[in-house]
Design an enzyme around this catalytic site. Structure first.
Site, PDB file in Angstrom:
ATOM      1  N   CYS A 137      38.424  37.782  37.195  1.00 26.78           N
ATOM      2  CA  CYS A 137      39.496  38.700  36.802  1.00 26.78           C
ATOM      3  C   CYS A 137      40.816  37.937  36.635  1.00 26.78           C
ATOM      4  O   CYS A 137      41.071  37.011  37.397  1.00 26.78           O
ATOM      5  CB  CYS A 137      39.690  39.772  37.869  1.00 26.78           C
ATOM      6  SG  CYS A 137      38.226  40.782  38.114  1.00 26.78           S
ATOM      7  N   PRO A 138      41.585  38.362  35.680  1.00 26.07           N
ATOM      8  CA  PRO A 138      41.416  39.499  34.786  1.00 26.07           C
ATOM      9  C   PRO A 138      40.840  39.126  33.421  1.00 26.07           C
ATOM     10  O   PRO A 138      40.818  39.952  32.516  1.00 26.07           O
ATOM     11  CB  PRO A 138      42.847  40.016  34.618  1.00 26.07           C
ATOM     12  CG  PRO A 138      43.666  38.764  34.598  1.00 26.07           C
ATOM     13  CD  PRO A 138      42.963  37.840  35.597  1.00 26.07           C
TER      14      PRO A 138
END
Length: 72
Positions: free
Chosen positions: A12-13
């Protein structure tokens, strides 16, 4: 048309950002297949696309590897 994004090994992200960008480029009725291997990436993608009203299908194809299908 089916589009595909491989996000194996990405955290992430980045998977969510890639998925959002590709989704914006798609036409109505297209399906996007996203392959992820981090639970947080799966959760973020699921949360975001559920909130905007997309139809999602999630399959765990191997232990810790998910295919997410998002219909536009």
């Amino acid at each position: 048309m089916v589009h595909e994004i491989m996000c194996m090994g990405e955290i992430c992200p980045l998977p969510l950002l890639k998925t959002r960008k590709k989704y914006e480029e798609m036409k109505e009725g297209d399906v996007l297949k996203v392959v992820v291997d981090h639970r947080c990436s799966l959760d973020n993608i699921e949360t975001y696309f559920s909130k905007i009203g997309c139809t999602l299908k999630i399959e765990e194809v191997l232990t810790g590897v998910w295919e997410v299908y998002i219909k536009k």
